[in-house]
Structure formats: C-alpha cells, structure tokens
Design a protein around this motif. Structure first.
Motif, short mmCIF file in Angstrom:
data_model
loop_
_atom_site.label_atom_id
_atom_site.label_comp_id
_atom_site.label_asym_id
_atom_site.label_seq_id
_atom_site.Cartn_x
_atom_site.Cartn_y
_atom_site.Cartn_z
N THR A 18 47.23 53.84 0.51
CA THR A 18 48.20 54.57 1.33
C THR A 18 49.49 54.82 0.55
O THR A 18 50.03 55.94 0.56
N LEU B 97 47.86 53.82 7.87
CA LEU B 97 47.05 53.89 6.66
C LEU B 97 46.47 55.28 6.46
O LEU B 97 46.06 55.95 7.42
N SER B 98 46.42 55.71 5.22
CA SER B 98 45.82 57.01 4.90
C SER B 98 44.31 56.90 4.97
O SER B 98 43.73 55.86 4.64
#
Length: 919
Positions: free
Chosen positions: A683, A780-781
């Motif tokens: 992230t 979070l990515s």
C-alpha cells in the motif's frame, strides 16, 4: 647462431626482465611505486607488507587495503589460512578505487595463488557491510569476468580446432624447421595481439571468434602441408603455391612480397574452417578484409612467406597486457592453474534440460559449447531472415500507397540516416575497422524491421477491416522504435552470453545502447515491444525473455529519467480539467491485465483510445485506421470529455504488476513469519508510485521498494535492518549492486540507500508512514492480478514449480526408443505391456475424468503432457530392480499430484473467464 630452443629461452628471459622494468615504472616515481615507508606501516603484519612490496603498491594503496582488511576481519567470516588471499582482494579493491594499479591481475593471482573463479567469489564475500566494494570495482570485475569467459571459450575452441588441423607428427619424415606445437603457440599469441589492437570491445565473443578464424587461416597457408590434416591439407595444396616453411628474419626481408589479393581460390581454407566451425563465410571474410588485413599491414606481416617469430609479437602483446593490467591470456598455452575454470562449470551443461532433448540425442548433436551456442543463435536468425528483403515488400508498398500521405520516401530517408548512425556508433564501440560489420548487422535489422512492420499492418487490417494507416505509418516514433527493436534482436543475438544461463552479456552494445544511438525515448520504445513479440512468431524463447527484460528495465528506471516523456504525460494527466486524474486508479489493480492493445493504440493514444470507447458506447461508427470518424458521424457524436492516454495507463498497469512481483519475492525471503506486513508495504509502495512519483525521477523502482519495506517494519516494530534487506535483495534475479550503493540524493549527489531513506524518502512520506502505526491506518491497496506471460513461448521443457527435477513438455509422436529415453513416462500413450505403465494411465485417466466433469464438454481437449524425470540408471519402472517399487510409487504420487494441480488451475481459469464474460 644458437639453437632455436636457446634463442627462445633467452628471448623469454629478456621479455620477463622487460616486463619487470615496465611494471616497476608504471606506478609513477620510484619512491611511490617501489618502496613503502617503514615508519608509516609499522602497525601492519609483516606478511601483508611483503605482499605489498612484491606488487610494488603505493603507501596510499597499502593503507586503504589494510583498512578494508580490518573491516573484513571484524566480521568474523575469515576462514583460517586464507589471510593472504583476502589481502590480495583488498589490494585489488584499493588499487582500483584509487586508480593506482601497479600490478596486473595475473600477477596478483600468481602471488596469492588463486584462480579466477575463486578470486571473484572471495571478492563478493569480502563486501560484508555492502560498502566495501564500490560500483567502480564492480564494473572492473564485470569486465574482467566477461573478458575471461570469452578468452576461455575461445581457447577451448582453438584447441579443439587445432587438433583437427595439425598432426602431432607428420606421416612422412621431412626436414622441417618447425613443428605443430610451435605453430599453434605462435597462432594464439598473434591472435591475442590482433584482438587487442583491432577490437576496442574485447569481450565480443562472435567477432573475436571470427578474427581467430582469420588468424588460423593465415597460419594454415604458411604451414608445411606435411603438418596438415584432411581438408586443410587439400585446401592448401589447391592454392597452387610452393611449400612454405619457416625462414629466418634475414630471408623474410629478402623474399617478402606483397600479399596476393583475395581471390576465389583463396577462400578454400577459410571455407573449410567455417564449415568445421559452423560459421558464416561472408562474415569471416569481411572481418579478414576490414580488420585482419590492415593489422597484418601495420605489423609488417602481410608479405611474410614463413611462420613469424613468436617472440616479436609476444613482446608487443606484453605491452598491451601491462597497459590493461588484466589477464595474461598466453598462460592458457601452459594450462596455468590461475586460468583453469571451476569444475562445477563443466557439469552445468549436462544438468540443464534442453529443447527437443530426445530428438537431439537420436541424431547425436554435440554438446553446446559457448562458441557453438553463439553460432547456432546467429544461424537461426539468418535462416529466418534469408527469405526477407532489405526493401519494403510489394504488400508493404501497397499499404504505403493506400495512406493519405505516402510514407515511402520518409521511411527510406529515415532508414538511410539511422543506418549511418548505427554503423558509426558500432565502429566506435567495437573497433574502427568494424564499420562494415555494423552495416551487415544493420541490414539484418532492416529485414526484420520490414517483416514485422508488414505483419503489424496486416494484423491491424484484419482487426479493423480498413487499409488506410496514414497516421501510424507516418509516425516517426513508431518507425524509429520498431527499427530499434529489430536491431536490438540482432545485436542481442550476436551478443548472446552462454556463460550466464541464457542472458545477454553486458557489453558496450547492451541495451539501452540502441536507444542512445537513435536518440530514442525509452517510453516510446516500450510501446512497440509487446506487439513486436506477438506478430513475430519465429522469435525464440530466450529472445522473448530478453525483450521482456528490456521492457522491465524501462519500467524500473530508464523511463524515469529526467528527460523522459513520462513525466510530461503524468503532468498532463493530473492537470486535465483542473482535477487530479490518476494515471491508473488502484481499483483496477486486481483486474486481469488485458493484452488486446496494439502498437497503433499506444502510438496514437489518447485520440485513438477515446474515440474507440465512444464508438463502442454509441454504436458502430465508420472509421479509418487512425480512428478518424466520418464527417456525418462526427456531427452526430461529440467526443468524450476526457481523453486518457492508453500508453500511460498500460505503462502504469505493468509497473504496478512488476513492482508487486518484486516486492512479493523480497517478502518471501524476509517476512515469511509476518505475511500480514506484505499488503501494508504494498500500500505504501503503490501510494508512492501514484502520488509521489517525483521520487522516481532518476531513481530505480527497487529503491522505493526497499525503502517502503524498511519504513513499515520500523513503524510496526519488526526488527529488519537495511543490511538484511540489501543482502536478500542481492539474491533476487536481475539485480545490480549499484541500485543500493548509488542512489540519487539531490542533483549531482549520490549515496547509499540508507542515506536516501533518511534524507529523502522519510522526509517526503513521514506523515503517511506514521499513519500505519495509528489505530486507523490507511485503506489497503488491492493486490495486483499477476497474469501469466502474454507471449506463447516455443515448446521446451519447463520445470514444475515445487517439484524435484520434474519437467513438462508437449507430447511428441512415438519415436525410436533408446536406452536413455526409456525413462520417459507418457500419459495416455502405451509403450508396451508393462503393468506399471497401465496403472499410471488408469489412475491419471480416472482423476482426469473426475476433474473434467465441470468443464465445457464441447471444447476440444488440449494435447496431453509428458512428464520427464531426471533420473540416473535404468528405467524406474523396470521390475528387475528390487528397490524400484518404492521409488516408482513416489514418482507416481508426485506426478499425479502435479497433474491434479494443473487441472484444478485450469478449472479455476475457466470459471474466472466465464464470470468476466457474464459481466
């Protein structure tokens, strides 16, 4: 006159004395190079000082080497009785860093009694804190390794070739004033001299080997026919020249006559050599005329009618060797231990699975030596391009004429201009006499360029049902990139390195050299790579991997240089309509990467992409190949509000996936016990690439990755030091120590990765990093969807992940079995009545039917796969072996498990595809 042996001994002694005198004077004044100040070095060990005096190092080098030794000693990794060897490594590092080398590499080896492989391995272990071996030393070591590999391969081939040319003792006793051993020794040393004077890039294996054939041809013509074997004796006799024997220097001057002009009959010896070594006669002839003949003229050997005196050009080579301070390749003639290869290298070939291994065994193809591998790669490329033309084909001319603006004239002028630039820069890098060689390789590149261009346009015509490609075929960046890619294929084929497990050797011609020659922006070059691979089916797997590696290097660092077009595109993307428009939103990361774009999409974006989207939404609209809608359609359909760059979007998608793959590999080495940290590190990594991309300017993707990992571990109180990260990073594929040793801090200032983290990365992202320590960390990515390679590799054995020496290759038709190929186990194919083979087929077929119930039965089944086991001895299914049953059951279980995993993955892929279609 004294006997020949006495003359040689005296000459050799004189040469050694001259070498000592020259080496003594190379370091500057006598006080600096010959004498160490006793008071200054009283704290150092006497044996260390003895070695320094033997090598005549300066006080500064002695001090620097001793400080390095103290650092290494403090690490506690020193093996007993290896102090002298470590001292030698420390002196080499200090001398290289201070530009004060008073000794050659071979002299150093002799004094510390190590071979090349041992020395380089010891040097790598010496860099205990990652700050001892500088990038300057790394570059010097890389050059030495490449040069040694080339010399070793050439000498091994030279030895084998000479055994096929010369007889140890003539069948008929003649009064000869020479022998084959003397001729072979003279030939090798003259080659070393010619190579040093003719070639500026001495680690070029192909041109060096072609030059070696020229030297061999020269000596064969001067050798007595009684010493020659078979076709070479016949070729010399066919020249209708009198028998040539060794003459004295006095007679050489009296009988010297101008060298005859090359004639068709003169090619007989060269043709015999090229046939024996599977080398192209025209290329060798070109090296002979443009490089070797001028060398003979400049050396006064072109009119010689006898074998030249070896001592004369041995002294000349001595001067080159002392000047370069590297390897004395004459030691190969004496089988010197310092130049002997590591024993493990001799076993690598047998352990490596090769394509079409079984057919190769049947026809008896000899092992792939480095020279043979290079010649085979070149031959394969030439076979592909033999039918191609260095002019546009009739079909391509038709496409040109269909354009609104015919590009034919511009294409021809561009090719001519770039051809001159390529040949000139090639000669500058390789050697001034190699301009014609550069022209020959450019011609091969032109053939590939036109061939791929025609395939690309034809593919676009089939896809769009149009024939007007005016904008694409008049796009300068497209043509320059396509030609550069074709030439990169040719250059990489000639520069292929069999020494490093299927990679191109790092030379002056290595990528991105071609970009500098054409003044081509890396971001433009990346656009053509994927389409080039897709439309050229003849590319071998190794070459496809090489082009993929070029693409990765662009995404890692080259496209992020200050003069790159990438930053301008990113700026435009953010300024569109006054709001931030990310190059590629994170929400798309977990979607599969589509590979339906073409070079035209990328070079004509954003216009092409936006109009395509509009037409797909509002219905079918008449198009030209450049997506210019018809006038009536334009009045009915307004353009979309945003015109996003297809090339930028795809670039960021690929960068994200490459970045995550690198991070995942590094985490698997370092954070196996903390898997929850990887998505957090990702992230931060992704956030930096998306929002703080200025940190990538003139830097490397992996520098940001390592910094992000250290930052998250720091705020999460995980004890992970930068030294540990860097040590693990060195073990990743395609890494360079310069990545963590030389990082841009500010304009013109470079330092280590740790300094970059403290002064740049942490200062820029401190607020963001600290958020991950709070109770409400950032979202979070998504984890990127990592696809398989979009390219279809040629069929070759592939290792099953997680298996023990199990390889998969497509099933071939039954062929004559040999004792060795009887170890094959083929699913669904019967090789006899053995019960164990029937059991294998029955069990696998049963599991296959169970797994296929969920598949669409209307789809045609794919070819069955064959599993090949790397076993020794007899077939494990042979019941005559009492202990074979347990091994057989183990292999059976492993094979069944592997096939089950393959089928499950296939089911999962089909299900994912159906879901996407439903959406």
């Amino acid at each position: 006159m004294p006997p020949k042996s006495q003359r040689r001994t005296a000459a050799a002694a004189t040469a050694v004395q001259e070498m000592e005198d020259k080496r003594t004077n190379n370091g500057g004044s006598p006080n600096k190079s010959n004498e160490l100040t006793a008071e200054r070095h009283k704290d150092k060990e006497s044996d260390f000082l003895t070695l320094c005096r033997k090598l005549k190092v300066t006080d500064e080098v002695c001090d620097r080497a001793w400080r390095i030794w103290e650092t290494v000693l403090a690490s506690g990794d020193i093996v007993p009785d290896t102090n002298v060897k470590h001292w030698g490594v420390c002196l080499f590092i200090a001398g290289t860093d201070l530009n004060t080398m008073t000794f050659t590499f071979s002299e150093l080896q002799k004094n510390i009694n190590v071979n090349v492989a041992y020395f380089f391995n010891l040097l790598k272990k010496t860099d205990v804190n990652m700050d001892i071996v500088s990038t300057k030393v790394n570059t010097a070591v890389s050059r030495l390794e490449n040069k040694y590999d080339v010399h070793l391969a050439l000498y091994q081939r030279f030895e084998r070739t000479c055994t096929k040319i010369y007889m140890e003792a003539p069948d008929v006793q003649e009064n000869l004033d020479t022998d084959s051993k003397s001729i072979i020794r003279s030939c090798w040393i003259l080659f070393l001299l010619a190579k040093g004077k003719v070639l500026q890039m001495e680690d070029d294996l192909v041109i060096s080997f072609q030059l070696l054939l020229c030297v061999l041809e020269y000596f064969i013509k001067l050798s007595p026919p009684a010493l020659l074997k078979g076709p070479f004796k016949a070729a010399v006799n066919g020249l209708n020249q009198p028998t040539q024997t060794r003459t004295s220097r006095r007679n050489q001057g009296r009988n010297a006559r101008p060298a005859p002009k090359p004639a068709e009959t003169d090619l007989r010896v060269m043709e015999a050599l090229c046939k024996e070594n599977e080398c192209n006669v025209d290329e060798v002839k070109n090296v002979y005329l443009t490089s070797f003949m001028p060398f003979l003229d400049s050396s006064g050997l072109s009119g010689s009618q006898g074998i030249p005196e070896v001592e004369v050009f041995s002294k000349q080579y001595e001067e080159l060797y002392l000047k370069n301070k590297d390897i004395d390749a004459r030691l190969f003639l004496d089988n010197d231990e310092t130049l002997q290869p590591a024993k493990i290298d001799m076993l690598e070939l047998e352990r490596t699975p090769r394509k079409n291994h079984f057919e190769e065994e049947i026809v008896g193809i000899p092992p792939q030596t480095p020279v043979r591998a290079a010649m085979n790669s070149i031959q394969q490329l030439k076979v592909i391009l033999n039918s191609a033309s260095d002019k546009p084909s009739e079909n391509l001319k038709r496409y040109f004429s269909n354009c609104t603006v015919n590009p034919s004239e511009d294409v021809a002028q561009r090719v001519e201009c770039l051809g001159r630039a390529f040949s000139d820069r090639f000669a500058l890098a390789v050697g001034q006499g190699c301009t014609e060689i550069g022209s020959q390789r450019f011609t091969l590149g032109i053939r590939l360029y036109y061939r791929v261009m025609e395939s690309m346009v034809k593919s676009e015509e089939e896809r769009l049902s149009v024939q007007n490609f005016s904008k694409l075929l008049n796009n300068n960046a497209f043509h320059t990139s396509l030609l550069a890619c074709a030439l990169e294929v040719v250059t990489a084929t000639y520069g292929w390195s069999p020494f490093k497990s299927g990679s191109t050797s790092e030379t002056d011609l290595s990528f991105p050299w071609i970009l500098d020659v054409f003044e081509l922006r890396a971001f433009d070059f990346y656009k053509v790579i994927e389409s080039f691979i897709k439309v050229e089916p003849s590319l071998k797997r190794d070459m496809i991997k090489h082009l993929e590696r070029c693409e990765h290097r662009i995404m890692e660092s080259i496209a992020w240089r200050s003069d790159s077009a990438l930053f301008e595109l990113l700026k435009q993307s953010k300024e569109q309509e006054g709001h931030v428009d990310h190059a590629e939103p994170p929400s798309t990361l977990n979607l599969p990467l589509q590979h339906n774009h073409t070079a035209a999409d990328l070079y004509l974006s954003p216009v092409r992409s936006s109009w395509k989207k509009a037409s797909s939404i509002n219905g079918s609209v008449p198009q030209t190949a450049d997506n210019q809608t018809a006038p009536s359609a334009q009045s009915q359909q307004p353009p979309p509000k945003t015109q996003k760059s297809t090339s930028l979007s795809l670039f960021y998608k690929k960068v994200y996936r490459l970045a995550y793959m690198r991070l995942d590999m590094l985490c698997s080495h370092l954070l196996k016990g903390q898997p929850e940290l990887e998505p957090i590190i990702w992230t931060l990594f992704q956030h930096t690439l998306q929002n703080e991309y200025e940190l990538m300017r003139d830097r490397h993707l992996d520098q940001i990755m390592m910094s992000a990992m250290y930052a998250i571990c720091k705020v999460k109180n995980v004890d992970l030091r930068f030294k540990t990260i860097v040590t693990a990073y060195k073990n990743l594929p395609n890494t360079n120590q310069e990545t963590f040793k030389r990082v841009l801090i500010r304009e013109g200032q470079y330092d280590s990765i740790i300094v970059f983290y403290n002064l740049v990365f942490m200062q820029k992202l401190k607020t963001n990093i600290l958020q991950y320590a709070s109770t409400r960390p950032p979202t979070l990515s998504p984890i990127p969807h990592i696809p398989c390679s979009p390219y279809k590799f040629p069929n070759s054995p592939l290792k099953v992940p997680g298996s023990n020496n199990i390889y998969i290759s497509p099933m071939m038709s039954p062929t004559k079995m040999t004792p060795r190929t009887r170890i094959l186990v083929s699913i669904g194919e019967s090789f006899g009545s053995s019960e164990k083979f029937h059991k294998i087929n029955q069990m696998v077929s049963s599991s296959e039917r169970t797994l296929k119930r969920g598949l669409d039965m209307s789809s045609a089944p794919k070819p069955l796969k064959r599993l090949r086991f790397d076993t020794e001895g007899q077939d494990e299914a042979d019941s005559s072996k009492p202990t074979g049953e347990s091994k057989f059951q183990q292999k059976l279980a492993e094979m069944t498990s592997t096939r089950t995993r393959m089928q499950e993955q296939k089911l999962k892929d089909v299900a994912d595809a159906l879901k996407r279609d439903e959406k």
